[in-house]
Design a protein around this motif. Structure first.
Motif, short mmCIF file in Angstrom:
data_model
loop_
_atom_site.label_atom_id
_atom_site.label_comp_id
_atom_site.label_asym_id
_atom_site.label_seq_id
_atom_site.Cartn_x
_atom_site.Cartn_y
_atom_site.Cartn_z
N SER A 1 29.36 -24.73 15.55
CA SER A 1 29.34 -23.32 15.57
C SER A 1 27.85 -23.06 15.07
O SER A 1 27.03 -23.80 14.30
CB SER A 1 30.38 -22.64 14.80
N LYS A 2 27.69 -21.77 15.16
CA LYS A 2 26.01 -21.38 14.96
C LYS A 2 25.93 -21.30 13.26
O LYS A 2 24.96 -21.39 12.68
CB LYS A 2 25.75 -19.98 15.37
N ARG A 3 27.14 -21.09 12.72
CA ARG A 3 27.16 -21.00 11.15
C ARG A 3 26.93 -22.39 10.48
O ARG A 3 26.44 -22.53 9.19
CB ARG A 3 28.32 -20.31 10.62
N HIS A 4 26.93 -23.51 11.36
CA HIS A 4 26.66 -24.65 10.77
C HIS A 4 25.55 -25.49 11.09
O HIS A 4 24.98 -26.26 10.45
CB HIS A 4 27.73 -25.65 11.58
N ILE A 5 24.73 -24.70 11.84
CA ILE A 5 23.38 -25.10 12.17
C ILE A 5 22.30 -25.45 11.06
O ILE A 5 21.81 -26.41 10.82
CB ILE A 5 22.72 -24.03 13.37
N LYS A 6 22.26 -24.34 10.18
CA LYS A 6 21.51 -24.37 9.12
C LYS A 6 21.79 -25.61 8.28
O LYS A 6 20.84 -26.29 7.83
CB LYS A 6 21.70 -22.93 8.25
N SER A 7 23.09 -25.76 7.85
CA SER A 7 23.30 -27.01 7.07
C SER A 7 23.22 -28.33 7.67
O SER A 7 22.38 -29.12 7.29
CB SER A 7 24.92 -26.84 6.84
N LEU A 8 23.32 -28.44 8.94
CA LEU A 8 22.93 -29.80 9.83
C LEU A 8 21.42 -30.00 9.80
O LEU A 8 20.82 -30.94 9.87
CB LEU A 8 23.52 -29.47 11.36
N LEU A 9 20.63 -28.78 9.77
CA LEU A 9 19.18 -28.94 9.77
C LEU A 9 19.08 -29.57 8.48
O LEU A 9 17.87 -30.34 8.50
CB LEU A 9 18.60 -27.46 9.88
N ILE A 10 19.54 -29.11 7.38
CA ILE A 10 19.38 -29.63 5.99
C ILE A 10 19.66 -30.91 5.93
O ILE A 10 18.69 -31.67 5.57
CB ILE A 10 20.09 -28.72 4.78
N VAL A 11 20.69 -31.40 6.45
CA VAL A 11 21.12 -32.80 6.54
C VAL A 11 20.13 -33.73 7.15
O VAL A 11 19.61 -34.66 6.90
CB VAL A 11 22.52 -32.86 7.08
N ALA A 12 19.66 -33.09 8.27
CA ALA A 12 18.61 -33.88 9.29
C ALA A 12 17.42 -34.14 8.76
O ALA A 12 16.88 -34.96 8.65
CB ALA A 12 18.65 -33.02 10.43
N VAL A 13 16.84 -33.14 8.00
CA VAL A 13 15.54 -33.25 7.45
C VAL A 13 15.61 -34.25 6.28
O VAL A 13 14.77 -35.11 6.07
CB VAL A 13 15.05 -32.02 6.66
N GLY A 14 16.64 -34.45 5.54
CA GLY A 14 16.68 -35.30 4.29
C GLY A 14 17.24 -36.38 4.50
O GLY A 14 16.44 -37.46 4.28
N ALA A 15 18.12 -36.91 5.60
CA ALA A 15 18.91 -37.98 5.62
C ALA A 15 18.36 -38.63 7.01
O ALA A 15 18.36 -40.01 7.00
CB ALA A 15 20.41 -37.81 5.79
N VAL A 16 17.79 -38.01 7.81
CA VAL A 16 17.49 -38.28 9.01
C VAL A 16 15.86 -38.67 9.29
O VAL A 16 15.30 -39.52 9.71
CB VAL A 16 18.13 -37.41 10.26
N LEU A 17 15.11 -37.65 8.65
CA LEU A 17 13.72 -37.59 8.53
C LEU A 17 13.07 -38.15 7.33
O LEU A 17 12.45 -39.16 7.27
CB LEU A 17 13.11 -36.39 8.98
N ALA A 18 13.20 -37.35 6.38
CA ALA A 18 12.46 -37.51 4.98
C ALA A 18 12.97 -39.13 4.45
O ALA A 18 11.92 -39.90 4.07
CB ALA A 18 12.81 -36.51 4.08
N PHE A 19 13.89 -39.53 4.31
CA PHE A 19 14.24 -40.51 3.34
C PHE A 19 14.21 -41.80 4.22
O PHE A 19 13.58 -42.57 3.48
CB PHE A 19 15.95 -40.50 3.00
N PRO A 20 14.14 -41.85 5.43
CA PRO A 20 13.87 -43.35 6.19
C PRO A 20 12.20 -43.55 6.20
O PRO A 20 11.76 -44.48 5.65
CB PRO A 20 14.53 -43.00 7.70
N LEU A 21 11.71 -42.39 6.38
CA LEU A 21 10.03 -42.37 6.25
C LEU A 21 9.54 -42.73 5.10
O LEU A 21 8.84 -43.36 4.79
CB LEU A 21 9.41 -40.91 6.79
N LEU A 22 9.90 -41.95 3.86
CA LEU A 22 9.57 -42.27 2.78
C LEU A 22 9.90 -43.52 1.94
O LEU A 22 8.93 -44.09 1.58
CB LEU A 22 9.97 -40.86 1.86
#
Length: 298
Positions: free
Chosen positions: A63-84
């Motif tokens: 649902s739309k109300r979950h998108i913001k939280s999913l973006l936060i998870v994506a930035v931290g767990a999917v993008l930032a942590f692997p790259l850093l």
């Protein structure tokens, strides 16, 4: 309630064991495939698996109300942590980087208070602070009296992943543990396909089997299955309480680095490991109080 707590702790421990292979696997893979393939390619691998599962299960959209939280998870767990962490593992030994990741429980608990509605007790904070001070001293000791660029990359990774853990643990109660990381992977993967494609080369085909095993471990287990167990554990046992299991992760990583990378363990590592584990035992028993959001509103 007690059953849920035990199940949550068990799932959290399974997740941490899986995560404990991440830095050793990254250290092996980055030497042959480079930062882009190891840092972002793992998500593309995970996305293929997740996408297939979603198609078979005919998974409905969040649902739309979950998108913001999913973006936060994506930035931290999917993008930032692997790259850093991939960047850090190019210059730091696994034993060095692993200890700094012990700061994750502090970051997770801090963000849990903000996003997850949990208030750790004073005993929890005392135990967490003692463990944090211990790992910082160890990091400086290994760095010969100073912190390196890789250290700052890991600190940034800890902060962003701590937010991701807290947000993911909270969201798992509504969306389901495996759905949280799965949707985060699918959100991030489309942005990674082009840089990963450009990073591929024929020379990578000459990489040894250990490098390929490490890369696929990162994509299948570290980036996907481990998060399913981890978020599931936090949703059942509580973000801050289960998050303390992370204190064991650096020492498991060090053990795996000895087995697979031939790194050595010094006497100070053993002593500090005992100190941190004792902090975990004390902190794990700390009573957690839920914030009464509705009473504040009134």
């Amino acid at each position: 309630m007690e059953t849920h707590m035990k199940k949550g702790m068990l799932l959290g421990f399974i997740g941490i064991i899986c995560f404990s292979f991440t830095l050793p696997a990254t250290s092996i893979a980055v030497s042959y495939f480079g930062e882009t393939i190891v840092g972002l390619g793992r998500t593309v691998i995970a996305a293929i698996i997740v996408g297939t599962v979603f198609i078979v299960k005919k998974q409905s959209l969040p649902s739309k109300r979950h998108i913001k939280s999913l973006l936060i998870v994506a930035v931290g767990a999917v993008l930032a942590f692997p790259l850093l962490t991939t960047y850090a593992m190019k210059s730091l030994p696994v034993s060095h980087g692993a200890i700094e990741l012990a700061l994750l429980p502090l970051a997770t608990a801090g963000f849990a208070m903000w996003r997850g509605g949990e208030r750790p007790s004073k005993r929890y904070w005392i135990a967490s602070a003692a463990a944090a001070i211990t790992v910082i001293i160890y990091a400086i000791y290994l760095g010969l009296g100073q912190l390196h660029k890789g250290d700052f990359a890991l600190i940034a990774a800890v902060i962003l992943l701590g937010l991701s853990y807290a947000e993911g643990g909270k969201l798992s109660k509504e969306l389901g543990s495996w759905q949280v990381i799965a949707w985060a992977i699918l959100i991030g993967a489309p942005f990674f396909v082009i840089p990963v494609g450009l990073g591929l080369s024929n020379g990578m085909l000459q990489a040894p089997i250990k490098a390929w095993v490490s890369l696929f471990y990162l994509g299948i287990v570290s980036q996907c299955l481990a998060y399913v167990a981890w978020y599931g554990g936090m949703s059942l046992g509580g973000i801050a309480r289960v998050g303390q299991i992370q204190y064991l992760q650096p020492f498991l990583m060090i053990g795996f680095s000895v087995l697979f990378l031939g790194e050595s363990i010094t006497w100070i590592t053993i002593i500090l490991a005992i100190i941190v584990v004792l902090c975990v035992i004390v902190g794990k028993k700390a009573h957690l109080m839920k914030k009464d959001i509705h009473s504040k509103a009134n």
